[in-house]
Design a protein around this motif. Structure first.
Motif, PDB file in Angstrom:
ATOM      1  N   ALA A 163       0.826  -1.207   0.000  1.00  0.00           N
ATOM      2  CA  ALA A 163       0.000   0.000   0.000  1.00  0.00           C
ATOM      3  C   ALA A 163       0.863   1.260   0.000  1.00  0.00           C
ATOM      4  O   ALA A 163       0.541   2.254  -0.677  1.00  0.00           O
ATOM      5  CB  ALA A 163      -0.928  -0.011   1.213  1.00  0.00           C
ATOM      6  N   ARG A 164       1.946   1.239   0.745  1.00  0.00           N
ATOM      7  CA  ARG A 164       2.832   2.404   0.795  1.00  0.00           C
ATOM      8  C   ARG A 164       3.472   2.656  -0.565  1.00  0.00           C
ATOM      9  O   ARG A 164       3.565   3.811  -1.024  1.00  0.00           O
ATOM     10  CB  ARG A 164       3.899   2.183   1.870  1.00  0.00           C
ATOM     11  N   ILE A 165       3.911   1.595  -1.231  1.00  0.00           N
ATOM     12  CA  ILE A 165       4.528   1.756  -2.554  1.00  0.00           C
ATOM     13  C   ILE A 165       3.504   2.285  -3.559  1.00  0.00           C
ATOM     14  O   ILE A 165       3.791   3.216  -4.333  1.00  0.00           O
ATOM     15  CB  ILE A 165       5.114   0.420  -3.030  1.00  0.00           C
ATOM     16  N   PHE A 166       2.317   1.713  -3.550  1.00  0.00           N
ATOM     17  CA  PHE A 166       1.293   2.161  -4.491  1.00  0.00           C
ATOM     18  C   PHE A 166       0.891   3.614  -4.222  1.00  0.00           C
ATOM     19  O   PHE A 166       0.688   4.392  -5.151  1.00  0.00           O
ATOM     20  CB  PHE A 166       0.062   1.262  -4.404  1.00  0.00           C
ATOM     21  N   ALA A 167       0.743   3.964  -2.947  1.00  0.00           N
ATOM     22  CA  ALA A 167       0.347   5.335  -2.606  1.00  0.00           C
ATOM     23  C   ALA A 167       1.400   6.340  -3.058  1.00  0.00           C
ATOM     24  O   ALA A 167       1.072   7.444  -3.515  1.00  0.00           O
ATOM     25  CB  ALA A 167       0.112   5.447  -1.104  1.00  0.00           C
ATOM     26  N   ALA A 182       8.020   2.429 -14.647  1.00  0.00           N
ATOM     27  CA  ALA A 182       9.347   1.863 -14.361  1.00  0.00           C
ATOM     28  C   ALA A 182       9.733   2.032 -12.897  1.00  0.00           C
ATOM     29  O   ALA A 182      10.167   1.062 -12.249  1.00  0.00           O
ATOM     30  CB  ALA A 182      10.402   2.475 -15.283  1.00  0.00           C
ATOM     31  N   PRO A 183       9.601   3.241 -12.308  1.00  0.00           N
ATOM     32  CA  PRO A 183       9.915   3.367 -10.876  1.00  0.00           C
ATOM     33  C   PRO A 183       9.019   2.498  -9.990  1.00  0.00           C
ATOM     34  O   PRO A 183       9.480   1.955  -8.985  1.00  0.00           O
ATOM     35  CB  PRO A 183       9.681   4.858 -10.597  1.00  0.00           C
ATOM     36  N   LEU A 184       7.738   2.367 -10.369  1.00  0.00           N
ATOM     37  CA  LEU A 184       6.823   1.528  -9.588  1.00  0.00           C
ATOM     38  C   LEU A 184       7.279   0.072  -9.619  1.00  0.00           C
ATOM     39  O   LEU A 184       7.353  -0.586  -8.572  1.00  0.00           O
ATOM     40  CB  LEU A 184       5.403   1.651 -10.129  1.00  0.00           C
ATOM     41  N   TRP A 185       7.576  -0.429 -10.819  1.00  0.00           N
ATOM     42  CA  TRP A 185       7.977  -1.830 -10.931  1.00  0.00           C
ATOM     43  C   TRP A 185       9.289  -2.086 -10.191  1.00  0.00           C
ATOM     44  O   TRP A 185       9.450  -3.120  -9.537  1.00  0.00           O
ATOM     45  CB  TRP A 185       8.102  -2.238 -12.394  1.00  0.00           C
ATOM     46  N   ALA A 214      10.353  -0.534  -7.568  1.00  0.00           N
ATOM     47  CA  ALA A 214      10.063  -0.545  -6.130  1.00  0.00           C
ATOM     48  C   ALA A 214       9.389  -1.851  -5.712  1.00  0.00           C
ATOM     49  O   ALA A 214       9.714  -2.425  -4.669  1.00  0.00           O
ATOM     50  CB  ALA A 214       9.192   0.655  -5.769  1.00  0.00           C
ATOM     51  N   LEU A 215       8.446  -2.322  -6.515  1.00  0.00           N
ATOM     52  CA  LEU A 215       7.754  -3.579  -6.202  1.00  0.00           C
ATOM     53  C   LEU A 215       8.722  -4.760  -6.224  1.00  0.00           C
ATOM     54  O   LEU A 215       8.694  -5.613  -5.335  1.00  0.00           O
ATOM     55  CB  LEU A 215       6.622  -3.811  -7.208  1.00  0.00           C
ATOM     56  N   ALA A 216       9.582  -4.784  -7.251  1.00  0.00           N
ATOM     57  CA  ALA A 216      10.560  -5.873  -7.351  1.00  0.00           C
ATOM     58  C   ALA A 216      11.586  -5.791  -6.217  1.00  0.00           C
ATOM     59  O   ALA A 216      11.974  -6.812  -5.643  1.00  0.00           O
ATOM     60  CB  ALA A 216      11.253  -5.829  -8.709  1.00  0.00           C
ATOM     61  N   GLY A 217      12.016  -4.576  -5.879  1.00  0.00           N
ATOM     62  CA  GLY A 217      12.985  -4.401  -4.811  1.00  0.00           C
ATOM     63  C   GLY A 217      12.453  -4.851  -3.462  1.00  0.00           C
ATOM     64  O   GLY A 217      13.223  -5.316  -2.603  1.00  0.00           O
ATOM     65  N   ALA A 218      11.140  -4.719  -3.280  1.00  0.00           N
ATOM     66  CA  ALA A 218      10.513  -5.156  -2.029  1.00  0.00           C
ATOM     67  C   ALA A 218      10.175  -6.639  -2.037  1.00  0.00           C
ATOM     68  O   ALA A 218       9.651  -7.164  -1.046  1.00  0.00           O
ATOM     69  CB  ALA A 218       9.247  -4.339  -1.769  1.00  0.00           C
ATOM     70  N   GLY A 219      10.450  -7.319  -3.140  1.00  0.00           N
ATOM     71  CA  GLY A 219      10.185  -8.746  -3.241  1.00  0.00           C
ATOM     72  C   GLY A 219       8.733  -9.093  -3.482  1.00  0.00           C
ATOM     73  O   GLY A 219       8.331 -10.257  -3.324  1.00  0.00           O
ATOM     74  N   LEU A 220       7.931  -8.119  -3.913  1.00  0.00           N
ATOM     75  CA  LEU A 220       6.496  -8.363  -4.073  1.00  0.00           C
ATOM     76  C   LEU A 220       6.154  -9.045  -5.395  1.00  0.00           C
ATOM     77  O   LEU A 220       5.177  -9.777  -5.473  1.00  0.00           O
ATOM     78  CB  LEU A 220       5.726  -7.039  -3.964  1.00  0.00           C
ATOM     79  N   THR A 221       6.941  -8.807  -6.426  1.00  0.00           N
ATOM     80  CA  THR A 221       6.608  -9.376  -7.737  1.00  0.00           C
ATOM     81  C   THR A 221       6.803 -10.888  -7.780  1.00  0.00           C
ATOM     82  O   THR A 221       6.106 -11.591  -8.522  1.00  0.00           O
ATOM     83  CB  THR A 221       7.461  -8.732  -8.843  1.00  0.00           C
ATOM     84  N   PHE A 247      -5.940  -0.170  -5.662  1.00  0.00           N
ATOM     85  CA  PHE A 247      -5.293   0.924  -6.392  1.00  0.00           C
ATOM     86  C   PHE A 247      -5.491   0.803  -7.910  1.00  0.00           C
ATOM     87  O   PHE A 247      -5.032   1.668  -8.655  1.00  0.00           O
ATOM     88  CB  PHE A 247      -3.805   0.979  -6.065  1.00  0.00           C
ATOM     89  N   ALA A 248      -6.157  -0.268  -8.351  1.00  0.00           N
ATOM     90  CA  ALA A 248      -6.391  -0.485  -9.791  1.00  0.00           C
ATOM     91  C   ALA A 248      -5.103  -0.307 -10.588  1.00  0.00           C
ATOM     92  O   ALA A 248      -5.062   0.409 -11.593  1.00  0.00           O
ATOM     93  CB  ALA A 248      -7.469   0.466 -10.309  1.00  0.00           C
ATOM     94  N   VAL A 249      -4.054  -0.975 -10.154  1.00  0.00           N
ATOM     95  CA  VAL A 249      -2.730  -0.779 -10.742  1.00  0.00           C
ATOM     96  C   VAL A 249      -2.644  -1.432 -12.120  1.00  0.00           C
ATOM     97  O   VAL A 249      -2.800  -2.646 -12.252  1.00  0.00           O
ATOM     98  CB  VAL A 249      -1.647  -1.375  -9.827  1.00  0.00           C
ATOM     99  N   PRO A 250      -2.379  -0.643 -13.179  1.00  0.00           N
ATOM    100  CA  PRO A 250      -2.311  -1.205 -14.540  1.00  0.00           C
ATOM    101  C   PRO A 250      -0.924  -1.719 -14.911  1.00  0.00           C
ATOM    102  O   PRO A 250      -0.340  -1.313 -15.919  1.00  0.00           O
ATOM    103  CB  PRO A 250      -2.720  -0.016 -15.411  1.00  0.00           C
ATOM    104  N   VAL A 251      -0.372  -2.579 -14.061  1.00  0.00           N
ATOM    105  CA  VAL A 251       0.906  -3.238 -14.343  1.00  0.00           C
ATOM    106  C   VAL A 251       0.710  -4.731 -14.095  1.00  0.00           C
ATOM    107  O   VAL A 251      -0.175  -5.133 -13.328  1.00  0.00           O
ATOM    108  CB  VAL A 251       2.053  -2.683 -13.457  1.00  0.00           C
ATOM    109  N   PRO A 252       1.544  -5.572 -14.715  1.00  0.00           N
ATOM    110  CA  PRO A 252       1.337  -7.031 -14.615  1.00  0.00           C
ATOM    111  C   PRO A 252       1.823  -7.631 -13.304  1.00  0.00           C
ATOM    112  O   PRO A 252       2.561  -8.626 -13.295  1.00  0.00           O
ATOM    113  CB  PRO A 252       2.125  -7.563 -15.816  1.00  0.00           C
ATOM    114  N   LEU A 253       1.417  -7.070 -12.184  1.00  0.00           N
ATOM    115  CA  LEU A 253       1.832  -7.596 -10.887  1.00  0.00           C
ATOM    116  C   LEU A 253       1.168  -8.934 -10.600  1.00  0.00           C
ATOM    117  O   LEU A 253       1.835  -9.911 -10.241  1.00  0.00           O
ATOM    118  CB  LEU A 253       1.513  -6.590  -9.787  1.00  0.00           C
ATOM    119  N   ALA A 254      -0.166  -8.988 -10.750  1.00  0.00           N
ATOM    120  CA  ALA A 254      -0.876 -10.248 -10.508  1.00  0.00           C
ATOM    121  C   ALA A 254      -0.396 -11.336 -11.460  1.00  0.00           C
ATOM    122  O   ALA A 254      -0.215 -12.497 -11.062  1.00  0.00           O
ATOM    123  CB  ALA A 254      -2.386 -10.036 -10.665  1.00  0.00           C
TER     124      ALA A 254
END
Length: 354
Positions: free
Chosen positions: A13-17, A35-38, A40-47, A75-82
């Motif tokens: 939630a913090r990264i998305f916000a 790119a910065p979002l991805w 951050a998500l990858a760096g946090a081990g979420l992907t 957050f309706a994130v339009p990136v291929p996280l799921a």
């Protein structure tokens, strides 16, 4: 939710916000924020949360991964996280290490089939694969003479057709014509395409429930801010009734999705109990998406349909997710067929067991 699940959800939630606020993304003139979002998500081990450490992931629990998906839906994130989470999970079932970068999974339609040929190549077509054109790799479930197999495929080696979902996200057809895989291995015993569909259906249900939470909050806030006839429209009984109906749909979707996620997290296999939970969640969350979107847009009026307002970012994605990994009609028929096959005497024990 467990303590670790809370920590993971709060991190997401913090990264998305910070990097993917819906209003900021909606107002962005390009995709430079992705790119910065991805990163951050990858760096946090979420992907790669569902991938064991020995295969390149963070080895989070299934419950933690579903918590990530719930936040992503809010957050309706339009990136291929799921899709990357699902791909990593699928590859790990066969002991295949997950590469870095965005991934997606195929097939995502119950009737599509990918074949593992005798020479180890892959053939077949998969329709409506989310984010295929933006992924670097595909995790593919294939069927061969020896049974079900899982393969890692380079996206550039596939034929990828253009397409988009209702929300404008990439939704592509993928063609494999005797393509070689980077890696291929046998799937675990008992794991088949229905297992993948049930996992994907649950993931989409969790995302939908998260998005429904967001549109309820948007609708309540707008109803309290919008003034008509010298008072907020939230004071009108008809609007209150609509908000109550929307809250009911949100509660139903959250309950069904949460129950399905919990069932999968604690199950050793995709058995009848998981089937019942996952199918019920997909059917109910899809119905809630349709009803909830209609109510939210009715409350917002004309402004909710404009590109400048963020409501459409949630409602269109919810409606698009209904088709992924089997729509509600497919699963309702499958559930009915399974219940009928068990016989009348088994119906109530099956329902009461859950």
């Amino acid at each position: 939710m467990s303590e670790s699940g809370n920590i993971v959800a709060e991190t997401a939630a913090r990264i998305f916000a910070d990097l993917a606020d819906p209003q900021a993304v909606n107002s962005a003139k390009d995709d430079g924020w992705q790119a910065p979002l991805w990163q951050a998500l990858a760096g946090a081990g979420l992907t790669l949360a569902w991938v064991p450490e020995q295969h390149g992931g963070s080895d989070a629990s299934l419950a933690d991964g579903f918590a990530i998906l719930s936040v992503a839906g809010r957050f309706a994130v339009p990136v291929p996280l799921a899709e990357t989470l699902m791909a990593g999970w699928l590859l790990s079932r066969a002991g295949i290490a997950s590469p870095a970068g965005p991934m997606t999974v195929a097939p995502v339609r119950p009737d599509d089939r990918i074949t593992l040929n005798a020479d180890g190549t892959l053939s077949g077509r998969a329709r409506g694969v989310p984010f295929a054109e933006r992924a670097r790799y595909l995790a593919v479930l294939a069927t061969g003479a020896a049974g079900t197999a899982i393969a890692l495929v380079d996206r550039d080696a596939c034929g990828v057709s253009e397409g988009s979902s209702l929300a404008g996200d990439a939704l592509n057809g993928v063609a494999l014509e005797r393509n070689e895989a980077i890696a291929v291995a046998a799937a675990p015993p008992g794991f088949d395409q229905q297992s993948l569909m049930l996992m994907g259906a649950t993931a989409r249900s969790v995302q939908t429930a998260g998005a429904l939470e967001a549109i309820l909050a948007l609708s309540v806030r707008y109803a309290n801010e919008r003034v008509a006839f010298e008072r907020p429209i939230a004071k009108f009984q008809a609007v209150q009734h609509s908000l109550a109906r929307l809250a009911g749909e949100v509660a139903a979707a959250m309950t069904a999705a949460g129950s399905a996620a919990d069932a999968i997290a604690h199950a050793d296999a995709f058995d009848d109990a998981v089937f019942l939970e996952a199918v019920a969640a997909k059917v109910r969350s899809a119905e809630a998406a349709a009803e909830g979107a209609a109510i939210a847009h009715q409350i917002h009026g004309a402004i909710g349909f404009t590109n400048e307002h963020v409501l459409h970012r949630f409602t269109l994605r919810m409606l698009a997710w209904r088709d992924d990994f089997g729509n509600e009609s497919h699963w309702a028929a499958a559930l009915g067929n399974r219940v009928a096959a068990r016989g009348a005497d088994e119906f109530w024990p099956l329902v009461a067991s859950r």
